[in-house]
Design a protein around this motif. Sequence first.
Motif, short mmCIF file in Angstrom:
data_model
loop_
_atom_site.label_atom_id
_atom_site.label_comp_id
_atom_site.label_asym_id
_atom_site.label_seq_id
_atom_site.Cartn_x
_atom_site.Cartn_y
_atom_site.Cartn_z
N TYR A 165 4.59 -0.95 6.05
CA TYR A 165 5.59 -0.18 5.41
C TYR A 165 6.90 -0.55 5.99
CZ TYR A 165 1.97 2.68 3.40
OH TYR A 165 0.80 3.35 2.89
N ASN B 35 8.95 2.82 2.15
CA ASN B 35 8.33 2.08 0.92
C ASN B 35 7.30 1.09 1.71
OD1 ASN B 35 9.54 2.44 -1.72
ND2 ASN B 35 11.51 2.27 -0.53
N PRO B 36 6.18 1.00 0.53
CA PRO B 36 5.35 -0.27 0.97
C PRO B 36 5.93 -1.54 0.99
CG PRO B 36 4.81 0.35 -1.22
CD PRO B 36 5.98 1.46 -0.56
N LYS C 266 0.50 1.30 10.62
CA LYS C 266 1.88 1.85 10.86
C LYS C 266 1.88 2.83 11.89
CE LYS C 266 6.28 1.65 9.66
NZ LYS C 266 7.38 0.32 9.60
N TRP D 152 4.36 5.44 6.09
CA TRP D 152 5.81 4.95 6.23
C TRP D 152 6.50 6.15 7.00
CZ3 TRP D 152 9.00 8.89 4.52
CH2 TRP D 152 8.67 9.66 3.29
N HIS E 106 7.64 5.29 10.48
CA HIS E 106 8.49 4.18 10.72
C HIS E 106 9.67 4.64 11.95
CE1 HIS E 106 10.87 0.71 9.74
NE2 HIS E 106 12.05 1.50 9.91
#
Length: 788
Positions: free
Chosen positions: A205, A209-210, A285, A302, A305
């Motif tokens: 991610y 978004n991927p 992730k 995500w 992140h």
Amino acid sequence: MTLALTDKELKDIDDYWAAANYLCVGMLYLRDNPLLRTPLQAQHIKRRLLGHWGSDPGQNFVWVHLNRLIRHRDLNVVYISGPGHGAPATLANAYLEGTYSEVYPDRSPDESGMKRFFTLFSHPAGVGSHCTPETPGSINEGGELGYSLSHAFGAAFDNPDLLVVPVIGDGEAETGPMATSWHSNKFLNPAQDGAVLPILHLNGYKIANPTILARISPEELLDLFRGYGYTPYLVEGSDPAAMHRAMAQTLDTCVDLIQQIQTRARADGPGVRPRWPMIILRTPKGWTAPKDLDGHHIEGFWRAHQVPILDVADNPRHLAVLEAWMRSYRPQELFDAQGRLIPRLRALAPVGVRRISANPHANGGLLRAPLNLPDVHAYAVPVPNPGHAYMESTYVLGQFLRDVMRGNRGRFRVFSPDENASNRLQAIYEVSKKAWMANVLPEDSDGSELSPDGHVMEMLSEHTLEGWLEGYVLTGRHGFLSTYEAFAHIIDSMVNQHAKWLAKCKTEVRWRASVPSLNILLSSTVWRQDHNGFTHQDPGFLDVITNKEAIVTRIYLPPDANCLLHVARHCLESTDYVNVIVADKQAHLQFLDIEAAARHCAKGIGIWPWASSDADAEPDVVIASAGDIVTAEALAATAILRAALPDLHIRFVNVVDLFKLQPNTEHAHGLSDRDFDSLFTRDKPVIFNFHGYPQLIHKLTYRRANEVNIHVRGYKEKGSINTPMQLAINNQVDRFNLVIDVIDRVPRLVSAGAHLKEHMKDQIIEHLRYAMEEGTDRPDVVGWTWPF
């Protein structure tokens, strides 16, 4: 030499990884209670939660396994963090290795130092979330994605004992610069260069978004990197024990393959281009973060992140989740009562300069040695009379660079996007061919100039070339890049980032040693695009450079070959600058002999007495120029005026060092107001013929007393498939328009110069007509020489 992990090694590696992960989470959240001796409370939490977590555990995972490699094999490793906001992992490992505390004693390796370490992260005037120059062991800032791999190859060129390991985030892997830099393996010579082991870290991610490479099939992914010419190895999973064993075995396998390639090449020659190994590392992730929060996935999604839990200071339930997360790393077991990493784990890091964060290549100025430069007098163009002979200035420069290459093999390279010969620098090939490890055809012997051990780097990707050059100079070597002027904009942002890096180093990071300057030649310039036309007409790279800090920027517009020689030597001797040189490749008038050029370039700006007519009087007008072609047009205008109006007092000023125009309070090269007024007067009209966009001169001179009387001619976005004179007329930098300018600006010529002004208008019409009908310029323009 594959060594399976023992149970003890597995335990040590997993604990070290946990300590690094703990530090990364602490940087995000904590300003107090670093070892969780008591339950977390709101006052322990930072007021500002700024940073990123998603890539940290994967980078920490790589780092601890690289440490194992260094210990077992005595390797020399530089690590490059490619993921955006990837600094926490590098910072955490520099702290665990002790380097960070050596550089910053207030962040000592104990509880009070850890508290300070946590507090300063993403704090005003503190530590950034990118690998800024303040980060020991880094040569890649990472705030702008796409450059980690090209920086890695630049560092590896001519460093035969160096292994560079760039970790490439899967968001970064989507950028254009990264896509072209995978082809760097076609230029790495295992006989003379180091090695690059790319690790593509796919955690799936970006911000929200991927990522593309994480969502294609395994077969397609492997085929992609096989197609790039690598041997890809896949390490994937989420169980730490299994992943540690797989990563250790894979790294051993890759290093075995690298050493086999190098040993064979150094014994038998480079031979066929090898398929270098690379690793595709798939991890979740935000690996080891909480699985979910309030029904939303964190680990493996995500939402991991950036800062996975945002409201911990105000939400007691979320604060408890954070505390459980941090306690899952068992900090009380990994750090002693004073907050120091326990001896068992401290022993896992290499020592001295073998520590990744202390590698001298990542502070390349420590390894820098001055170039052995030839005497420019050996290349001097004879100029018995100013403005009478024509010469291709960059061809002369090529001869100088040839001998720089000859005297500095292994620490000087020239970079260009397929344009060295086009820009008349082909003399370099007499001592070094173009680096090339791809296939060679029989017909290549007829002028292709290819060789595995070449030091001229040509690839039709300005991004990759600039990245190579930056990696090369940041590790202490010297380089020179030439490109077409209009397309230097492709690397605007890269040069911006490099300038920011240098400015930080010079003003705030005193422990970084000075590195060789970034030297860029802009040729095939705006004024000579007879067949390329409008698309190749853009001198705006200069505007970009003037936006950067004065402490690191220099711009030179040498008017002829002898000045270009002096400027080039000066730039190659310098450190810590971005030097931009503008010199066209076509044959142009030569004005100064080598000694006069030395004096003129030393001053950076000056009056040309031989072109002036004001020696015994106040000037009526100052005609100034900066740039080779516009200088010739300004001189032609001066000659017309001197012949037609012999009582007109003209002062001719030429500018080599563009920053001379700024006040010395703004730029170290700037003129004082007194010196500027001495040259340009305080009240007389100044007609300034400039190579670039006119606004730039006004930007540099707006504080001067006579700025209101400075009238600049330059490129105004008026272009097509033009002859040189057509293009000059369209943009009003031609001799005829300059004469009209003088008549309009000198009060006593408004009426007295009317006939000459009309003649100039007729000349403009005639020259445009001739160009349209004949497809070339009139002979009296093409072969014009200074008539006095």
